[in-house]
Design a protein around this motif. Structure first.
Motif, PDB file in Angstrom:
ATOM      1  N   GLU A  79      83.932 -62.010  43.411  1.00 31.11           N
ATOM      2  CA  GLU A  79      83.264 -63.255  44.041  1.00 31.11           C
ATOM      3  C   GLU A  79      84.120 -64.573  43.526  1.00 31.11           C
ATOM      4  O   GLU A  79      84.467 -64.465  42.362  1.00 31.11           O
ATOM      5  N   PHE A  80      84.543 -65.259  44.353  1.00 35.25           N
ATOM      6  CA  PHE A  80      85.342 -66.468  44.002  1.00 35.25           C
ATOM      7  C   PHE A  80      85.016 -67.465  44.868  1.00 35.25           C
ATOM      8  O   PHE A  80      84.592 -67.610  46.069  1.00 35.25           O
ATOM      9  N   LEU A  81      85.815 -68.684  44.729  1.00 34.31           N
ATOM     10  CA  LEU A  81      85.499 -70.065  45.578  1.00 34.31           C
ATOM     11  C   LEU A  81      86.783 -70.537  46.043  1.00 34.31           C
ATOM     12  O   LEU A  81      87.947 -70.533  45.470  1.00 34.31           O
ATOM     13  N   LEU A  82      87.007 -71.196  47.217  1.00 37.62           N
ATOM     14  CA  LEU A  82      87.979 -71.765  48.017  1.00 37.62           C
ATOM     15  C   LEU A  82      87.626 -73.342  47.840  1.00 37.62           C
ATOM     16  O   LEU A  82      86.523 -73.763  48.237  1.00 37.62           O
ATOM     17  N   LEU A  83      88.478 -74.078  47.368  1.00 45.15           N
ATOM     18  CA  LEU A  83      88.058 -75.669  47.300  1.00 45.15           C
ATOM     19  C   LEU A  83      89.042 -76.553  48.227  1.00 45.15           C
ATOM     20  O   LEU A  83      90.292 -76.332  47.945  1.00 45.15           O
ATOM     21  N   HIS A  84      88.539 -77.103  49.164  1.00 44.07           N
ATOM     22  CA  HIS A  84      89.272 -77.846  49.991  1.00 44.07           C
ATOM     23  C   HIS A  84      89.395 -79.338  49.586  1.00 44.07           C
ATOM     24  O   HIS A  84      88.503 -80.129  49.865  1.00 44.07           O
ATOM     25  N   PHE A  85      90.640 -79.733  49.211  1.00 41.93           N
ATOM     26  CA  PHE A  85      90.813 -81.165  48.610  1.00 41.93           C
ATOM     27  C   PHE A  85      91.472 -81.982  49.918  1.00 41.93           C
ATOM     28  O   PHE A  85      92.621 -81.333  50.230  1.00 41.93           O
ATOM     29  N   ARG A  86      91.181 -83.253  50.065  1.00 40.49           N
ATOM     30  CA  ARG A  86      91.835 -83.998  50.844  1.00 40.49           C
ATOM     31  C   ARG A  86      92.540 -84.990  50.155  1.00 40.49           C
ATOM     32  O   ARG A  86      92.227 -85.536  49.140  1.00 40.49           O
ATOM     33  N   HIS A  87      93.987 -85.183  50.664  1.00 42.36           N
ATOM     34  CA  HIS A  87      94.867 -86.194  49.980  1.00 42.36           C
ATOM     35  C   HIS A  87      94.393 -87.574  50.036  1.00 42.36           C
ATOM     36  O   HIS A  87      93.687 -88.078  51.218  1.00 42.36           O
ATOM     37  N   PRO A  88      94.447 -88.504  48.978  1.00 40.85           N
ATOM     38  CA  PRO A  88      93.795 -89.622  48.865  1.00 40.85           C
ATOM     39  C   PRO A  88      94.497 -90.676  49.735  1.00 40.85           C
ATOM     40  O   PRO A  88      93.862 -91.795  50.471  1.00 40.85           O
ATOM     41  N   ILE A  89      95.900 -90.625  50.175  1.00 43.94           N
ATOM     42  CA  ILE A  89      96.537 -91.266  51.135  1.00 43.94           C
ATOM     43  C   ILE A  89      96.947 -90.686  52.194  1.00 43.94           C
ATOM     44  O   ILE A  89      96.531 -91.226  53.470  1.00 43.94           O
ATOM     45  N   VAL A 178      85.576 -82.809  39.642  1.00 44.35           N
ATOM     46  CA  VAL A 178      85.212 -81.500  39.620  1.00 44.35           C
ATOM     47  C   VAL A 178      85.790 -80.557  38.454  1.00 44.35           C
ATOM     48  O   VAL A 178      85.060 -79.630  37.798  1.00 44.35           O
ATOM     49  N   SER A 179      86.890 -81.075  37.721  1.00 43.90           N
ATOM     50  CA  SER A 179      87.597 -80.499  36.454  1.00 43.90           C
ATOM     51  C   SER A 179      86.641 -80.757  35.410  1.00 43.90           C
ATOM     52  O   SER A 179      86.588 -79.816  34.709  1.00 43.90           O
ATOM     53  N   VAL A 180      85.951 -81.895  35.472  1.00 43.19           N
ATOM     54  CA  VAL A 180      84.797 -82.021  34.279  1.00 43.19           C
ATOM     55  C   VAL A 180      83.864 -80.873  34.371  1.00 43.19           C
ATOM     56  O   VAL A 180      83.404 -80.460  33.293  1.00 43.19           O
ATOM     57  N   LEU A 181      83.339 -80.590  35.474  1.00 41.06           N
ATOM     58  CA  LEU A 181      82.465 -79.630  35.880  1.00 41.06           C
ATOM     59  C   LEU A 181      82.978 -78.281  35.269  1.00 41.06           C
ATOM     60  O   LEU A 181      82.179 -77.520  34.556  1.00 41.06           O
ATOM     61  N   LEU A 182      84.026 -77.659  35.652  1.00 47.46           N
ATOM     62  CA  LEU A 182      84.675 -76.486  35.479  1.00 47.46           C
ATOM     63  C   LEU A 182      84.853 -76.700  33.978  1.00 47.46           C
ATOM     64  O   LEU A 182      84.746 -75.373  33.123  1.00 47.46           O
ATOM     65  N   CYS A 183      85.258 -77.545  33.259  1.00 50.77           N
ATOM     66  CA  CYS A 183      85.581 -77.464  31.682  1.00 50.77           C
ATOM     67  C   CYS A 183      84.192 -77.228  31.132  1.00 50.77           C
ATOM     68  O   CYS A 183      84.100 -76.703  30.019  1.00 50.77           O
ATOM     69  N   ALA A 184      83.222 -77.840  31.716  1.00 49.45           N
ATOM     70  CA  ALA A 184      81.717 -77.827  31.061  1.00 49.45           C
ATOM     71  C   ALA A 184      81.264 -76.368  31.050  1.00 49.45           C
ATOM     72  O   ALA A 184      80.864 -75.731  30.204  1.00 49.45           O
ATOM     73  N   LEU A 185      81.473 -75.694  32.360  1.00 49.27           N
ATOM     74  CA  LEU A 185      81.485 -74.136  32.440  1.00 49.27           C
ATOM     75  C   LEU A 185      81.956 -73.352  31.418  1.00 49.27           C
ATOM     76  O   LEU A 185      81.383 -72.597  30.624  1.00 49.27           O
ATOM     77  N   THR A 205      77.035 -70.620  39.537  1.00 53.47           N
ATOM     78  CA  THR A 205      76.910 -71.873  38.852  1.00 53.47           C
ATOM     79  C   THR A 205      77.728 -73.107  39.330  1.00 53.47           C
ATOM     80  O   THR A 205      77.016 -74.265  39.471  1.00 53.47           O
ATOM     81  N   VAL A 206      79.050 -72.892  39.708  1.00 47.54           N
ATOM     82  CA  VAL A 206      79.937 -74.098  40.361  1.00 47.54           C
ATOM     83  C   VAL A 206      79.117 -74.360  41.319  1.00 47.54           C
ATOM     84  O   VAL A 206      79.003 -75.637  41.729  1.00 47.54           O
TER      85      VAL A 206
END
Length: 344
Positions: A79-89, A178-185, A205-206
């Motif tokens: 099992e794995f996850l796909l993360l869809h990120f939108r560009h800020p500009i 998101v990175s802070v959460l992943l580092c916490a895991l 958990t994520v």
């Protein structure tokens, strides 16, 4: 290619949608956000990924729009996850990142994505029973459909999407959050344990932690089967609560550090202003005075135009009254003349 202008099951067709679908691939894709929007493949441990984000404002400001829960359909059903990120500009640009957990000793991929292997081999077919170092990693590809599809098919072979989370536009997690959460895991469980801290635990958990930390989201289940192997529920540790607590602690530290940097910058600017030369202060005063003069002239001009408009309106009204008066007098004179002719 997705033809948004065509509605399956209807006879309606949009030329605009058809042309947009054709020419969309030719639009330039951003590659100015390391770790999210890149020009090449990259794979990083979550700690390395956070370092990339902290070093680039655009990267850290990318927002998580959608999270997709995926499951391999062969082998040990990784099992794995796909993360869809939108560009800020460039808001029409969306990058899809791949997140998963594997035993660190079985990872042979380097940071440029070479030496790829099908996930169904090695650690998924014969996972380690004893605790081994875990590798929690993020894979990034260029922002185009073929790159991510090629990676997914080459790495996971066959898989299915089980569910997805859509975050409200006003409450999307940033990439740095998101990175802070992943580092916490990863800090909570740096080891890969088949019976507690495996890929099922990681994806679950994520998923649940993001739901708890950012509750303004909508969950859609397409298929059942999460945290199951051959239909049987897989045991895993319950770590959502403690991981969220770790997240809050680490995020507070990042915010405090950012606040300290902001205050230090303000102090630096204040000091530079205090040490500024008289010439600089004179130039600033001259600039301010010039702005005041321009504003005064603009106000005076506006007042003059207003007075001119009033004068013209009064002149037009006066002429109209004179014209009416002349017409009225002419009518009186005509009637008087007619009366005199009749009296004669």
């Amino acid at each position: 290619m997705s033809f948004k202008g065509f509605k399956y099951g209807t006879n309606r067709f949009s030329v605009r949608g058809f042309l947009a679908a054709i020419f969309r691939p030719s639009m330039s894709s951003p590659s100015d956000a390391p770790g999210v929007f890149t020009s090449g493949d990259s794979k990083n441990d979550v700690g390395q990924w956070q370092t990339l984000l902290l070093g680039n404002d655009l990267s850290s400001q990318c927002q998580l729009e959608r999270l997709v829960y995926c499951k391999c359909t062969a082998g040990k059903e990784h099992e794995f996850l796909l993360l869809h990120f939108r560009h800020p500009i460039q808001e029409d640009a969306v990058a899809i990142l791949v997140l998963d957990r594997i035993p660190g000793s079985d990872s042979t991929e380097n940071n440029n994505g070479s030496s790829r292997q099908v996930i169904q081999s090695s650690y998924i077919v014969s996972p380690s029973i004893s605790p081994t170092p875990a590798r929690d990693s993020i894979f990034t590809t260029p922002n185009n459909g073929s790159a991510i599809d090629s990676y997914l098919s080459g790495t996971y072979d066959r898989f299915k999407r089980l569910s997805h989370l859509d975050f409200a536009a006003s409450a999307r997690p940033s990439a740095i959050q998101v990175s802070v959460l992943l580092c916490a895991l990863s800090n909570h469980s740096p080891t890969y344990n088949l019976y507690q801290y495996q890929c099922y635990w990681y994806a679950h958990t994520v998923w649940e932690a993001l739901k708890r930390l950012f509750p303004d989201c909508r969950e859609t289940t397409e298929r059942e089967g999460r945290s199951r192997y051959l239909g049987v529920k897989v045991e895993k540790a319950d770590s959502v609560g403690v991981v969220c607590e770790h997240y809050h602690t680490q995020w507070a530290r990042i915010e405090n550090a950012a606040e300290e940097r902001r205050k230090a910058k303000e102090d630096e600017v204040r000091q530079l202003r205090m040490e500024g030369q008289a010439e600089g202060r004179t130039e600033e005063r001259a600039r301010c005075q010039a702005e005041i003069d321009r504003a005064t002239r603009k106000a005076e001009e506006a007042q003059r135009q207003k007075e001119e408009a009033v004068r013209r309106a009064e002149e037009a009204e006066r002429k109209a009254e004179e014209r009416v008066r002349a017409e009225w007098q002419a009518e009186i004179d005509r009637m008087r003349a007619q009366y005199e002719r009749q009296a004669a």
